[in-house]
Scaffold this motif. Structure first.
Motif, PDB file in Angstrom:
ATOM      1  N   GLU A   1       0.833  -1.203   0.000  1.00 47.48           N
ATOM      2  CA  GLU A   1       0.000   0.000   0.000  1.00 47.48           C
ATOM      3  C   GLU A   1       0.870   1.255   0.000  1.00 47.48           C
ATOM      4  OE1 GLU A   1      -3.506   2.128   2.677  1.00 47.48           O
ATOM      5  OE2 GLU A   1      -3.172  -0.038   2.804  1.00 47.48           O
ATOM      6  N   THR A   2       0.501   2.214  -0.834  1.00 46.44           N
ATOM      7  CA  THR A   2       1.191   3.510  -0.816  1.00 46.44           C
ATOM      8  C   THR A   2       0.831   4.240   0.467  1.00 46.44           C
ATOM      9  OG1 THR A   2      -0.650   4.561  -1.986  1.00 46.44           O
ATOM     10  CG2 THR A   2       1.172   3.717  -3.337  1.00 46.44           C
ATOM     11  N   MET A   3       1.823   4.871   1.098  1.00 45.72           N
ATOM     12  CA  MET A   3       1.625   5.458   2.420  1.00 45.72           C
ATOM     13  C   MET A   3       1.768   6.980   2.392  1.00 45.72           C
ATOM     14  SD  MET A   3       0.861   2.718   3.888  1.00 45.72           S
ATOM     15  CE  MET A   3       0.612   3.375   5.539  1.00 45.72           C
ATOM     16  N   ALA A   4       1.275   7.621   3.475  1.00 45.22           N
ATOM     17  CA  ALA A   4       1.259   9.090   3.550  1.00 45.22           C
ATOM     18  C   ALA A   4       2.600   9.679   3.957  1.00 45.22           C
ATOM     19  CB  ALA A   4       0.173   9.560   4.521  1.00 45.22           C
ATOM     20  N   GLY A   5       3.464   8.862   4.574  1.00 45.32           N
ATOM     21  CA  GLY A   5       4.788   9.349   4.937  1.00 45.32           C
ATOM     22  C   GLY A   5       4.889   9.941   6.327  1.00 45.32           C
ATOM     23  N   LYS A   6       3.988   9.549   7.229  1.00 45.43           N
ATOM     24  CA  LYS A   6       4.101  10.048   8.608  1.00 45.43           C
ATOM     25  C   LYS A   6       5.179   9.253   9.346  1.00 45.43           C
ATOM     26  CE  LYS A   6       0.433   7.285  10.795  1.00 45.43           C
ATOM     27  NZ  LYS A   6       0.184   6.331   9.707  1.00 45.43           N
ATOM     28  N   GLY A   7       5.888   9.927  10.208  1.00 46.19           N
ATOM     29  CA  GLY A   7       6.916   9.250  10.996  1.00 46.19           C
ATOM     30  C   GLY A   7       7.980   8.606  10.126  1.00 46.19           C
ATOM     31  N   THR A   8       8.241   7.323  10.394  1.00 44.50           N
ATOM     32  CA  THR A   8       9.275   6.592   9.643  1.00 44.50           C
ATOM     33  C   THR A   8       8.655   5.541   8.719  1.00 44.50           C
ATOM     34  OG1 THR A   8       9.577   5.003  11.467  1.00 44.50           O
ATOM     35  CG2 THR A   8      10.998   6.965  11.449  1.00 44.50           C
ATOM     36  N   GLU A   9       7.449   5.832   8.231  1.00 41.23           N
ATOM     37  CA  GLU A   9       6.776   4.914   7.316  1.00 41.23           C
ATOM     38  C   GLU A   9       7.601   4.678   6.045  1.00 41.23           C
ATOM     39  OE1 GLU A   9       1.969   5.516   7.858  1.00 41.23           O
ATOM     40  OE2 GLU A   9       3.038   6.712   6.364  1.00 41.23           O
ATOM     41  N   ILE A  10       7.595   3.448   5.601  1.00 39.86           N
ATOM     42  CA  ILE A  10       8.145   3.111   4.288  1.00 39.86           C
ATOM     43  C   ILE A  10       6.977   2.974   3.320  1.00 39.86           C
ATOM     44  CG2 ILE A  10       9.305   1.280   2.968  1.00 39.86           C
ATOM     45  CD1 ILE A  10      11.122   0.862   5.350  1.00 39.86           C
ATOM     46  N   GLY A  11       7.199   3.405   2.082  1.00 40.15           N
ATOM     47  CA  GLY A  11       6.139   3.377   1.079  1.00 40.15           C
ATOM     48  C   GLY A  11       5.562   4.742   0.797  1.00 40.15           C
ATOM     49  N   ARG A  12       6.275   5.790   1.239  1.00 39.10           N
ATOM     50  CA  ARG A  12       5.803   7.164   1.036  1.00 39.10           C
ATOM     51  C   ARG A  12       6.064   7.651  -0.375  1.00 39.10           C
ATOM     52  NH1 ARG A  12       8.726  10.588   5.309  1.00 39.10           N
ATOM     53  NH2 ARG A  12       8.542   8.650   6.473  1.00 39.10           N
ATOM     54  N   SER A  13       6.907   6.923  -1.114  1.00 36.88           N
ATOM     55  CA  SER A  13       7.210   7.319  -2.493  1.00 36.88           C
ATOM     56  C   SER A  13       7.114   6.106  -3.410  1.00 36.88           C
ATOM     57  CB  SER A  13       8.624   7.911  -2.594  1.00 36.88           C
ATOM     58  OG  SER A  13       9.607   6.906  -2.399  1.00 36.88           O
ATOM     59  N   PHE A  14       6.864   6.367  -4.684  1.00 38.89           N
ATOM     60  CA  PHE A  14       6.816   5.281  -5.662  1.00 38.89           C
ATOM     61  C   PHE A  14       8.164   4.577  -5.736  1.00 38.89           C
ATOM     62  CE2 PHE A  14       3.442   7.911  -8.153  1.00 38.89           C
ATOM     63  CZ  PHE A  14       2.483   7.586  -7.197  1.00 38.89           C
ATOM     64  N   GLU A  15       9.238   5.325  -5.530  1.00 35.04           N
ATOM     65  CA  GLU A  15      10.580   4.736  -5.583  1.00 35.04           C
ATOM     66  C   GLU A  15      10.770   3.684  -4.500  1.00 35.04           C
ATOM     67  OE1 GLU A  15      10.907   8.584  -7.776  1.00 35.04           O
ATOM     68  OE2 GLU A  15       9.975   7.971  -5.874  1.00 35.04           O
ATOM     69  N   GLU A  16      10.271   3.948  -3.298  1.00 37.11           N
ATOM     70  CA  GLU A  16      10.418   2.969  -2.211  1.00 37.11           C
ATOM     71  C   GLU A  16       9.629   1.702  -2.503  1.00 37.11           C
ATOM     72  OE1 GLU A  16      11.220   6.202   1.408  1.00 37.11           O
ATOM     73  OE2 GLU A  16       9.496   4.849   1.526  1.00 37.11           O
ATOM     74  N   ILE A  17       8.413   1.855  -3.030  1.00 38.71           N
ATOM     75  CA  ILE A  17       7.607   0.694  -3.410  1.00 38.71           C
ATOM     76  C   ILE A  17       8.317  -0.114  -4.492  1.00 38.71           C
ATOM     77  CG2 ILE A  17       5.437  -0.045  -4.465  1.00 38.71           C
ATOM     78  CD1 ILE A  17       4.878   0.982  -1.722  1.00 38.71           C
TER      79      ILE A  17
ATOM     80  N   LEU B   1      -3.274  14.670 -12.101  1.00 37.31           N
ATOM     81  CA  LEU B   1      -3.514  13.227 -12.053  1.00 37.31           C
ATOM     82  C   LEU B   1      -2.756  12.488 -13.147  1.00 37.31           C
ATOM     83  CD1 LEU B   1      -4.948  10.766 -10.878  1.00 37.31           C
ATOM     84  CD2 LEU B   1      -6.938  11.319 -12.325  1.00 37.31           C
ATOM     85  N   ASP B   2      -2.804  13.001 -14.366  1.00 31.77           N
ATOM     86  CA  ASP B   2      -2.097  12.333 -15.469  1.00 31.77           C
ATOM     87  C   ASP B   2      -0.597  12.256 -15.205  1.00 31.77           C
ATOM     88  OD1 ASP B   2      -4.240  11.674 -17.166  1.00 31.77           O
ATOM     89  OD2 ASP B   2      -4.304  13.698 -17.978  1.00 31.77           O
ATOM     90  N   LYS B   3      -0.041  13.326 -14.691  1.00 36.05           N
ATOM     91  CA  LYS B   3       1.391  13.364 -14.386  1.00 36.05           C
ATOM     92  C   LYS B   3       1.739  12.344 -13.310  1.00 36.05           C
ATOM     93  CE  LYS B   3       5.066  16.481 -12.781  1.00 36.05           C
ATOM     94  NZ  LYS B   3       5.385  17.874 -12.326  1.00 36.05           N
ATOM     95  N   VAL B   4       0.901  12.242 -12.285  1.00 32.50           N
ATOM     96  CA  VAL B   4       1.141  11.280 -11.209  1.00 32.50           C
ATOM     97  C   VAL B   4       1.080   9.848 -11.751  1.00 32.50           C
ATOM     98  CG1 VAL B   4       0.247  10.331  -9.040  1.00 32.50           C
ATOM     99  CG2 VAL B   4       0.324  12.810  -9.383  1.00 32.50           C
TER     100      VAL B   4
END
Length: 278
Positions: free
Chosen positions: A142-158, A191-194
């Protein structure tokens, strides 16, 4: 046809979830594999599962989405927590085979100040241990919001996690609209860019489901607080573009908005009314 559902409780059993989905106009749904704050799963009754499978087949449901509990953190700094995550996901995936060819979603986890690279390696180790060649379930990050030390806050991490998993054919992504907006992807104005960025970094062929949520907080807030459809900073106009986008409209959408069943029924009716069946 819009593939739309919401989060339902397993308290009354699997067949009842199918009946509740039909009652509110849904043609799929999401459920927790076990208590979201705990570890023990209910015993599976095969007649109950078969009742749900019959409802799914008779009503042309889209794939249903199982959600791992929030306590699953495969990249924790604590070795026992990581061991618990491996055992829990392994058990979940065995249980999912009673409901074959569906989806299983989990939060990548929090690295707890160990660093992203260390956290990603732990997640990969977990996935390489629990994934089996013969499984029919697609496992979604799951893509995450990036709070704290969450992993998955960017497409690169996924993408990095998937790139290191041995059985990549079992891996996919669930995009959460609130999370990506809160993490800094402007799905309202670009949206298209994302989606182009997602395709370039991860690949749209890896996108299997969408958590459709509005956001209580403004763009790039890293807060992760869901809002009812049309009542937040994403807004109904952007939501309409998302469910009708040619690169997304075929996917199942799962509501995780702050609602009871009657509220979900109203949101589902609203979304159906703005979905273009062409």
């Amino acid at each position: 046809m819009l593939k739309i559902g919401c989060h339902l409780s397993t308290t009354k059993g699997f067949e009842n979830m199918g009946k509740e989905a039909l009652k509110i106009g849904a043609n799929t749904f999401q459920f927790f594999t076990r208590n979201p704050r705990g570890g023990k799963a209910k015993e599976i009754e095969e007649t109950d599962i078969q009742g749900l499978i019959n409802i799914i087949n008779e009503n042309n449901f889209a794939k249903v989405l199982a959600h791992a509990p929030y306590t699953l953190n495969g990249c924790s700094a604590d070795a026992n927590t990581r061991k618990f995550a491996i055992e829990m996901m392994s058990d979940d995936l065995k249980r999912m085979e009673y409901l074959p060819n569906n989806l299983y979603n989990f939060h990548p986890g929090s690295h707890v100040k160990q660093g992203v690279d260390v956290g990603i390696n732990y997640i990969v180790e977990m996935l390489n241990e629990v994934l089996k060649p013969e499984q029919t379930t697609k496992v979604l990050l799951e893509t995450m919001a990036g709070k704290g030390t969450e992993i998955g806050r960017s497409f690169e991490e996924i993408a990095e996690i998937i790139s290191k998993v041995e059985l990549k054919e079992h891996m996919g992504v669930c995009l959460d609209t609130c999370h990506v907006y809160d993490s800094g992807y402007d799905i309202v104005n670009e949206l298209d860019k994302v989606l182009d960025e997602f395709d370039k970094i991860i690949g749209l062929d890896r996108l299997y489901a969408i958590h459709l949520n509005d956001s209580k907080n403004p763009f790039s807030s890293h807060k992760d607080r869901h809002e009812k459809i049309g009542d937040g900073f994403i807004g109904i106009n952007a939501i309409e573009k998302i469910i009708n986008h040619p690169k997304l409209r075929h996917l199942p959408f799962f509501l995780e908005t702050p609602n009871e069943l009657d509220g979900y029924a109203k949101e589902i009716a609203l979304l159906k009314s703005i979905y273009r069946n062409d």
